[in-house]
Design a protein around this motif. Structure first.
Motif, PDB file in Angstrom:
ATOM      1  N   VAL A  88       0.785  -1.345   0.133  1.00 43.25           N
ATOM      2  CA  VAL A  88      -0.056  -0.212  -0.059  1.00 43.25           C
ATOM      3  C   VAL A  88       0.980   1.361  -0.001  1.00 43.25           C
ATOM      4  O   VAL A  88       1.860   1.222   0.424  1.00 43.25           O
ATOM      5  N   LEU A  89       0.379   2.281  -0.429  1.00 40.85           N
ATOM      6  CA  LEU A  89       1.091   3.710  -0.274  1.00 40.85           C
ATOM      7  C   LEU A  89      -0.104   4.338   0.663  1.00 40.85           C
ATOM      8  O   LEU A  89      -1.258   4.236   0.751  1.00 40.85           O
ATOM      9  N   SER A  90       0.645   5.058   1.548  1.00 40.24           N
ATOM     10  CA  SER A  90      -0.173   5.684   2.576  1.00 40.24           C
ATOM     11  C   SER A  90       0.664   7.154   3.100  1.00 40.24           C
ATOM     12  O   SER A  90       1.921   7.011   3.279  1.00 40.24           O
ATOM     13  N   ILE A  91      -0.014   8.029   3.055  1.00 38.24           N
ATOM     14  CA  ILE A  91       0.596   9.444   3.412  1.00 38.24           C
ATOM     15  C   ILE A  91      -0.165   9.900   4.980  1.00 38.24           C
ATOM     16  O   ILE A  91       0.325  10.109   5.776  1.00 38.24           O
ATOM     17  N   ASP A  92      -1.472   9.871   4.594  1.00 39.84           N
ATOM     18  CA  ASP A  92      -2.311  10.245   6.133  1.00 39.84           C
ATOM     19  C   ASP A  92      -3.281   9.262   6.368  1.00 39.84           C
ATOM     20  O   ASP A  92      -2.897   8.064   6.437  1.00 39.84           O
ATOM     21  N   ASN A  93      -4.507   9.476   5.795  1.00 45.32           N
ATOM     22  CA  ASN A  93      -5.616   8.593   6.234  1.00 45.32           C
ATOM     23  C   ASN A  93      -5.836   7.559   4.935  1.00 45.32           C
ATOM     24  O   ASN A  93      -6.468   6.911   5.016  1.00 45.32           O
ATOM     25  N   ASP A  94      -5.161   8.138   3.938  1.00 43.83           N
ATOM     26  CA  ASP A  94      -5.383   7.333   2.298  1.00 43.83           C
ATOM     27  C   ASP A  94      -4.453   5.737   2.790  1.00 43.83           C
ATOM     28  O   ASP A  94      -3.421   5.799   3.261  1.00 43.83           O
ATOM     29  N   LYS A  95      -5.120   5.133   2.126  1.00 40.46           N
ATOM     30  CA  LYS A  95      -4.622   3.768   1.889  1.00 40.46           C
ATOM     31  C   LYS A  95      -4.965   3.190   0.387  1.00 40.46           C
ATOM     32  O   LYS A  95      -6.207   2.833   0.258  1.00 40.46           O
ATOM     33  N   THR A  96      -3.815   3.138  -0.290  1.00 42.18           N
ATOM     34  CA  THR A  96      -3.934   2.861  -1.533  1.00 42.18           C
ATOM     35  C   THR A  96      -3.417   1.439  -1.728  1.00 42.18           C
ATOM     36  O   THR A  96      -2.000   1.219  -1.698  1.00 42.18           O
ATOM     37  N   ASN A  97      -4.210   0.348  -2.110  1.00 43.49           N
ATOM     38  CA  ASN A  97      -3.795  -0.971  -2.545  1.00 43.49           C
ATOM     39  C   ASN A  97      -3.186  -1.236  -3.766  1.00 43.49           C
ATOM     40  O   ASN A  97      -3.149  -0.266  -4.684  1.00 43.49           O
ATOM     41  N   GLU A  98      -2.565  -2.334  -4.179  1.00 46.88           N
ATOM     42  CA  GLU A  98      -1.960  -2.477  -5.456  1.00 46.88           C
ATOM     43  C   GLU A  98      -2.868  -2.467  -6.538  1.00 46.88           C
ATOM     44  O   GLU A  98      -2.895  -2.027  -7.535  1.00 46.88           O
ATOM     45  N   GLU A  99      -4.127  -2.867  -6.316  1.00 43.23           N
ATOM     46  CA  GLU A  99      -4.908  -3.013  -7.233  1.00 43.23           C
ATOM     47  C   GLU A  99      -5.458  -1.878  -7.606  1.00 43.23           C
ATOM     48  O   GLU A  99      -5.494  -1.151  -8.721  1.00 43.23           O
ATOM     49  N   ASP A 100      -5.764  -0.852  -6.697  1.00 45.45           N
ATOM     50  CA  ASP A 100      -6.180   0.579  -6.923  1.00 45.45           C
ATOM     51  C   ASP A 100      -5.184   1.048  -7.709  1.00 45.45           C
ATOM     52  O   ASP A 100      -5.335   2.283  -8.712  1.00 45.45           O
TER      53      ASP A 100
END
Length: 599
Positions: free
Chosen positions: A441-453
């Motif tokens: 995942v990528l995350s900076i703050d409350n964001d959670k970005t997984n590989e599919e997205d």
């Protein structure tokens, strides 16, 4: 009732075995779990929870869901201290398998017992009977597959440490395949078994070119390895042609096995064949070159699901879209899982049928009642309640799950980390589409970005390059928190594949790519960017041609394998991979505006 004990099934017999296994999937699974508990119930690990019980219901109630963190101390005691395999397995552990590890960044050691090779071979032997239902005559020529081994190491206690594919290629099961006409490979075994990947690649390509009119199928384990072979051919075709023309092997090939086995193919000078290959390779465009060099090829076999989907446009370019892309099986270092019963499906629609004799399967639900993937509910550090898991027969069509396995080698309710979606059932066995690895995942703050997205967003954005005959060769990312606010960084390697119809205005087009990625990311990311201002504008750093091959070389040199290599979709900060990427950046572009956000 024990199914799948026989090692090799051929033709109709293999298809009947698949029917038998899937028709009684629940029964096969229950019997398999009982057998695991009978064998492994007295191990230190299971006795801690079961106190000697071999009861299936006790297993499900008392044995916790585990991750690598839980099993690693036992692996250390066996691999380093030399303690007995009975810590986790009722059978001797014969080797430690080094996982690819490159999706998340670090390889892991997985215990393996002798009969695991039988299970893997059983699954391999189902592939051609399945393919023969769709494509005829595959026994009338050769397969050009690029396979590689990785130099072995051993643990302090003396156990071999190797990749799962190296283990298989060095086994008697792989060597005995030559008796099967469907497994007639262009590459000599000594070339496959060469530890020097460059010499191995050279000799395997040379063998494939010598047999170019006999090749019926092309492939590699992962799509990335096949594209690596094409890139190698682009750099070395002239010398390969010289070898064929002269009947002599280049002096840089010094490995004895590679040299002797390849020289046996160069029986005499063949200037006619060399001229044919040279004429094709010297053309200004390599679009469709796979079909031109190997005109009888019927399909390309490689993993093109999950993170490998990135390579589909490149493979379609080099085959001019004429060769189906076939993914035959679903497997990992921990265990082999299942097969694709409809191998000619579009890669986006590929589903794998899990074979219930491979291991004991359980599933951790991810998402809401309507089947929507809401979030990765349980992270790797969080304890998962035992009653959250469902077994093979109780998954629901359309729903998302994380795969959990129990194996004879000592993994108990182990989270594989793969997110799957149920696409239907074959008899009583569920079929799954691979979605992504949950721990990337990528995350900076409350964001959670997984590989599919991330992959979906990049897939949309890279279409903006197409009018300029530009192809996104490869990408990765990392969360840059060195600035305030932090921001997502994408590393893109771009290749101009034909004479562009339009001039590429890099700044305008790449800035539009940046915002296109952001527009496709989820609501939380867009809110953080546009409303909270807690995430900065997304950045694309364009790297020099060949950068991702250099990255592959680096990660393989650190213990990975070309066979199992997957470009890491997220890079951790402050490591050699990130330094390498940054040293090859040509230009940098940022999103020109905030993504649309609706409160």
């Amino acid at each position: 009732m024990h199914y799948g004990k026989k090692l090799e099934y051929k033709g109709e017999e293999a298809l009947k075995e698949i029917e038998k296994l899937t028709a009684k999937a629940d029964e096969v699974q229950n019997n398999l779990l009982r057998e695991i508990l009978i064998r492994n119930g007295e191990t230190e690990y299971l006795r801690k929870y079961l106190r000697g019980s071999k009861d299936v219901s006790d297993f499900k109630r008392c044995v916790p869901v585990s991750t690598y963190k839980n099993i690693y101390p036992y692996i250390q005691r066996i691999a380093i201290s030399g303690e007995d395999s009975s810590l986790i397995s009722g059978h001797p552990i014969t080797e430690m398998l080094c996982s690819s590890g490159t999706s998340a960044g670090e390889p892991k050691l997985m215990p393996s017992i002798a009969e695991d090779l039988d299970r893997r071979t059983f699954l391999y032997n189902l592939i051609m009977p399945i393919m023969n239902q769709y494509i005829c005559g595959l026994d009338e020529g050769k397969a050009m597959y690029f396979y590689f081994v990785k130099a072995e190491m051993s643990t302090p206690s003396g156990l071999p440490t190797r990749t799962v594919l190296t283990s298989y290629y060095k086994s008697k099961h792989f060597k005995c395949r030559t008796r099967d006409p469907y497994n007639d490979f262009t590459s000599p075994d000594p070339a496959i078994l060469c530890n020097d990947s460059n010499q191995s690649m050279y000799c395997q390509l040379l063998a494939g070119l010598i047999h170019r009119h006999q090749v019926l199928r092309l492939g590699a384990v992962f799509a990335s390895a096949l594209l690596r072979a094409i890139s190698f051919l682009e750099r070395n075709w002239f010398q390969l042609c010289n070898d064929i023309r002269s009947g002599r092997l280049d002096l840089t090939i010094t490995d004895p096995g590679c040299r002797s086995s390849t020289l046996s193919l160069l029986t005499s000078p063949n200037p006619t064949l060399a001229d044919e290959i040279e004429e094709i390779c010297s053309r200004p465009s390599w679009k469709g070159i796979l079909c031109q060099l190997w005109p009888r090829a019927k399909y390309i076999e490689a993993v093109v699901t999950g993170s490998m989907a990135q390579y589909i446009p490149s493979l379609e370019y080099y085959s001019a879209g004429k060769l189906p892309l076939v993914g035959t099986m679903y497997a990992s270092s921990e265990c082999y899982f299942g097969v694709n019963l409809k191998p000619l499906s579009n890669p986006a629609d590929v589903s794998f049928t899990l074979l219930p004799n491979m291991c004991y399967f359980e599933f951790l639900p991810l998402g809401g009642e309507n089947g929507t993937l809401l979030s990765m509910e349980f992270d790797e550090e969080e304890e998962v309640p035992n009653d959250k898991l469902v077994d093979l027969g109780h998954v629901r069509d359309g729903h998302y799950y994380e795969l959990v396995v129990t194996t004879f080698a000592g993994l108990n309710r182990y989270r594989i980390g793969d997110v799957l979606q149920v696409t239907g059932f074959y008899n009583r066995a569920p079929q799954f589409r691979f979605i992504c690895r949950r721990n990337v995942v990528l995350s900076i703050d409350n964001d959670k970005t997984n590989e599919e997205d991330l992959h979906k967003s990049v897939t949309i954005a890279k279409k903006l390059l197409e009018p300029y005959s530009a192809l996104l060769v490869e990408y990765t990312s990392y969360a840059d928190t060195s600035t305030v606010p932090g921001h997502y960084v994408l590393y893109w390697e771009i290749q101009i594949v034909d004479s562009p119809a339009l001039p590429l205005d890099h700044q305008k087009v790449l800035e539009e790519c940046c915002i296109a990625v952001e527009e496709q990311l989820d609501y939380v990311y867009r809110r953080c960017r546009s409303h909270d201002k807690s995430v900065g504008p997304l950045e694309i750093r364009v790297v020099e041609p060949g950068t991702f091959e250099t990255l592959m070389d680096l990660l393989v040199s650190q213990g990975g394998s070309i066979n199992q290599y997957k470009t890491p979709r997220c890079i951790k900060s402050n490591n050699a991979a990130l330094m390498l990427l940054d040293s090859h950046v040509k230009d940098s572009f940022f999103s020109p505006r905030d993504p649309k956000w609706i409160p």
